[in-house]
Design an enzyme around this catalytic site. Structure first.
Site, PDB file in Angstrom:
ATOM      1  CE  LYS A 127     -48.023  20.369  15.261  1.00  0.00           C
ATOM      2  NZ  LYS A 127     -47.304  20.654  13.550  1.00  0.00           N
ATOM      3  CG  ASN A 128     -45.175  17.880  12.021  1.00  0.00           C
ATOM      4  OD1 ASN A 128     -46.334  18.279  12.490  1.00  0.00           O
ATOM      5  ND2 ASN A 128     -44.364  18.863  11.686  1.00  0.00           N
ATOM      6  CB  CYS A 169     -48.567  27.873  12.493  1.00  0.00           C
ATOM      7  SG  CYS A 169     -48.310  27.168  14.100  1.00  0.00           S
ATOM      8  NE  ARG A 172     -48.593  26.178   6.859  1.00  0.00           N
ATOM      9  CZ  ARG A 172     -48.762  25.210   8.075  1.00  0.00           C
ATOM     10  NH1 ARG A 172     -48.923  25.990   9.071  1.00  0.00           N
ATOM     11  NH2 ARG A 172     -48.310  24.240   7.699  1.00  0.00           N
ATOM     12  CG  ASP A 174     -41.365  22.879  11.770  1.00  0.00           C
ATOM     13  OD1 ASP A 174     -42.171  23.533  11.688  1.00  0.00           O
ATOM     14  OD2 ASP A 174     -40.979  21.839  10.838  1.00  0.00           O
ATOM     15  NE  ARG A 181     -52.061  23.576  16.088  1.00  0.00           N
ATOM     16  CZ  ARG A 181     -50.989  23.817  14.971  1.00  0.00           C
ATOM     17  NH1 ARG A 181     -50.862  25.189  15.081  1.00  0.00           N
ATOM     18  NH2 ARG A 181     -50.455  23.086  14.129  1.00  0.00           N
TER      19      ARG A 181
END
Ligand code: EPU
Length: 459
Positions: free
Chosen positions: A24-25, A122, A127, A312, A420
């Site tokens: 995903k990243n 998230c 952030r 994570d 997601r």
């Protein structure tokens, strides 16, 4: 929304096999990189997760043709007609993801300006995007911040720069890479992040014609080139999803083979998994994770940038640590607010106390600043079912793990958020023998998610 609740009957081990696809990243960023090329790119091993669909939509708004390739899970992106998108159309993506900020460099190179909507992602801390805007200015971009988003231009083109990051930020390192590859001259980036997903993005860019070197001391040097072509690339597997399933196996006393998981990207996680008392075996096609019986051991752990223990991985591991004997300490040093999810675990019977001091490790940026970023977990705890509301992506998956490990039934609300970053997680859970169902109105049938991440029921 009815579909957004999952009923989980806990207490039985997860056993069987799941497959992880591209990270995903990495995948959404490799899709953004395709914008820089003057020929089509092919990305393989693409998972059907929401973030991919968001970026696909954004690319299409900018004139990139995106379609399925001949191979399964392959996306083809043809950027030969890149154009400025309508601000209102882009604005419809506001709040959906953090990826749009990475379109700045590629759009400035291709069309001379960019509009970036308000970001999502998230809620695990403040952030900010200050590092991103500072580096873009160093390349020569002008940034006009307005309530609806950012307007960027590069009146004199983009030029290489000497940059030192205040912290090895993943997103800002990617911002620099995606901007520097076609900037005039050379760029030197100090204190860069070097996560495996960043190295894979560098591989993508090198295939397109970029010149990038990575030194062992977090220094990345990029020599700008005038033109980039397309790429064909198989995305590296998702080491974050892999670790999530590993923790699910450990917390439920199960045995899960994660097809696609790769040792190299997960070395730090594997060491910790073994210290806690989990067992694993690395095979050619993936890694098998299981609970070998007996007690799990408490540990002291600090999250960090790569090659440290990834933030994570922290949330799923904390659920497994509630089952370890003794006091575990977790010091979260990447995000200031990534431990809030533990209050729901306490509601389920765990004993987790949060502290604002830096416990058990070196002082970090959040010490003395009143952020509850250290946790002491006292175990083993007998977890029981509860009503849970998912706070963020990894916290959400962790709630599923806790519900599966608990005695009794839990109702997990907001499960759509998990789409997601976890492809078809319902189907995977069902394949591992988890007892999950939609609310009674929908007759207790198993659920699955399609490639777009939409939930539907299966008989
Ligand atoms: N930071 C700033 N200013 C900035 C940018 C970052 O202060 O302009 C701070 C952040 O607030 C944070 C730290 O720097 O405290 C690290 O943030 P980073 O930029 O590294 O994170 P990111 O690029 O926004 C990516 C992943 C996250 C992952 C982090 C760390 C994506 C889309 N997201 O975020 O993934 O936790 O790197 O590895 O790649 C997830 O997958 O659940 C997730 C949150």
């Amino acid at each position: 929304m009815q579909d957004d609740v999952l009923i989980v009957h806990g207490g039985s081990p997860l056993e069987g096999e799941v497959r992880v696809k591209g990270a995903k990243n990495l995948v959404p960023k490799a899709m953004v990189a395709a914008l820089l090329g003057e020929e089509p790119s092919r990305l393989r091993n693409v998972p059907g997760i929401r973030d991919v669909h968001i970026v696909r939509g954004l690319l299409q708004l900018h004139g990139v043709a995106v379609y399925e390739g001949d191979e399964p899970d392959e996306l083809v992106m043809d950027p030969s007609s890149v154009e400025l998108a309508n601000v209102a159309d882009i604005d419809a993506h506001a709040g959906s993801s953090r990826i749009p900020i990475l379109l700045c460099g590629p759009l400035l190179h291709r069309i001379g300006r960019a509009f970036i909507p308000d970001l999502g992602g998230c809620r695990i801390g403040d952030r900010p995007i200050d590092f991103h805007l500072n580096v873009l200015r160093e390349f020569g971009a002008t940034v006009d911040k307005r309530p609806e988003g950012l307007y960027l231009e590069a009146p004199n083109g983009l030029h290489g720069a000497k940059i030192e990051l205040p912290y090895p930020s993943v997103g800002t390192t990617e911002q620099v890479l995606l901007t520097a590859v076609r900037a005039e001259g050379t760029t030197e980036l100090r204190n860069a992040a070097v996560e495996p997903e960043i190295i894979d993005l560098i591989c993508v860019l090198q295939k397109m014609g970029a010149i990038i070197s990575v030194a062992t001391d977090r220094v990345i040097r990029i020599t700008g080139v005038e033109r980039l072509g397309g790429y064909t690339h198989r995305a590296l597997p998702d080491r974050l999803e892999g670790a999530s399933w590993a923790c699910a196996a450990l917390a439920t006393q199960g045995d899960v083979f994660v097809r696609g998981a790769r040792q190299l990207d997960m070395m730090t996680f594997l060491n910790v998994f073994r210290q806690v008392g989990g067992a694993f075996s690395v095979e050619d096609e993936g890694i098998r994770f299981w609970h070998p019986g007996g007690r799990l051991r408490a540990i002291a752990l600090e999250t960090d940038v790569h090659p440290g223990f990834q933030t994570d991985w922290q949330q799923p591991l904390v659920v497994a640590l509630t089952q370890a004997t003794g006091l575990s300490i977790v010091h979260e040093t990447v995000y200031e607010s990534r431990l809030g999810f533990t209050s729901a675990l306490n509601q389920m019977g765990a004993t987790i106390q949060l502290y604002s001091e830096c416990l058990g490790g070196t002082p970090c940026r959040f010490g003395q600043r009143n952020f509850q970023h250290s946790a002491v977990i006292s175990g083993p705890a007998k977890l029981h079912g509860a009503d849970l509301v998912i706070p963020d992506l990894r916290g959400g998956f962790s709630y599923l793990i806790a519900a599966l490990a608990a005695e009794g039934t839990s109702r997990v609300h907001g499960i759509d958020l998990i789409n997601r970053g976890y492809e078809g997680f319902h189907t995977k859970l069902a394949a591992l023998g988890a007892r999950v169902e939609l609310p009674p109105q929908q007759s207790g049938i198993a659920v699955a998610a399609d490639a777009a991440g939409a939930v539907h029921s299966v008989a």
